[in-house]
Design a protein around this motif. Structure first.
Motif, PDB file in Angstrom:
ATOM      1  N   ILE A  87      41.045  92.983 -44.008  1.00 24.32           N
ATOM      2  CA  ILE A  87      40.579  91.958 -43.069  1.00 24.32           C
ATOM      3  C   ILE A  87      39.419  92.502 -42.238  1.00 24.32           C
ATOM      4  O   ILE A  87      38.424  91.807 -42.008  1.00 24.32           O
ATOM      5  CB  ILE A  87      41.731  91.492 -42.154  1.00 24.32           C
ATOM      6  N   LEU A 145      36.295  92.410 -44.294  1.00 22.22           N
ATOM      7  CA  LEU A 145      35.700  91.071 -44.319  1.00 22.22           C
ATOM      8  C   LEU A 145      34.914  90.801 -43.041  1.00 22.22           C
ATOM      9  O   LEU A 145      33.875  90.141 -43.066  1.00 22.22           O
ATOM     10  CB  LEU A 145      36.795  90.020 -44.501  1.00 22.22           C
ATOM     11  N   LEU A 199      31.597  92.455 -43.390  1.00 19.14           N
ATOM     12  CA  LEU A 199      30.752  91.645 -44.267  1.00 19.14           C
ATOM     13  C   LEU A 199      30.172  90.454 -43.515  1.00 19.14           C
ATOM     14  O   LEU A 199      28.995  90.103 -43.704  1.00 19.14           O
ATOM     15  CB  LEU A 199      31.549  91.155 -45.483  1.00 19.14           C
ATOM     16  N   ASP A 200      30.969  89.807 -42.692  1.00 16.48           N
ATOM     17  CA  ASP A 200      30.470  88.679 -41.901  1.00 16.48           C
ATOM     18  C   ASP A 200      29.375  89.116 -40.945  1.00 16.48           C
ATOM     19  O   ASP A 200      28.353  88.435 -40.799  1.00 16.48           O
ATOM     20  CB  ASP A 200      31.601  88.025 -41.115  1.00 16.48           C
TER      21      ASP A 200
END
Length: 165
Positions: free
Chosen positions: A137, A140, A143-144
């Protein structure tokens, strides 16, 4: 319900599928001579700029010609105002960076492990508390954040047209 009889050939089934009600072949659905008139009317249409319109498929969408590989140019939509493009960029960048920061930090807080939604499901709670899942998580989230930064860096304003003075 099968739109064509089982014993119909492939060509008959295709013409049944092209008919408006899906059960009668297209030729039987139309009035005699109407197809020829429609083809003639379609062939006679020429745009005011002298360019013929793109050929239309039976679905009503333009088809590509095999020679050129692209459809003729369509009329251009009005340009988006510069202020709207800038505001949309700021909103996108802020959204991705903030969402990324939440996803990076949230799995490592008490709110992640002592969640009232997970108290009823002990198996899910054990899975969510796994460090691998927390790291996934958080990844991610990174990455955002990187996507938001990438959006900001790759933004290019359109060239301004010079107004005669």
């Amino acid at each position: 319900m099968d739109p064509a009889p089982k014993h119909a050939s492939r060509k008959d089934r295709r013409s049944c599928m092209d008919s408006p009600n899906g059960s009668v072949p297209a030729e039987a659905d139309e009035k005699p001579g109407s197809r020829a008139r429609a083809d003639f009317a379609r062939a006679a249409v020429v745009e005011p700029n002298g360019v013929e319109p793109a050929p239309m498929s039976s679905t009503g969408f333009p088809t590509r010609s095999p020679a050129s590989g692209a459809t003729p140019s369509q009329p251009q939509a009005p340009a988006t105002p510069l202020w709207l493009m800038r505001i949309w960029l700021v909103i996108r960048v802020a959204f991705f960076v903030e969402l990324g920061m939440v996803l990076v930090v949230l799995p490592w807080t008490r709110g992640w492990t002592e969640n009232s939604l997970l108290l009823a499901y002990p198996e899910v709670r054990l899975f969510v508390q796994n460090n691998f899942v927390r790291g996934l998580i958080s990844g991610l989230g990174f990455l955002d954040i990187s996507f938001g930064v990438w959006e900001a860096v790759r933004y290019k304003e359109p060239p301004r047209s010079r107004k005669p003075s």
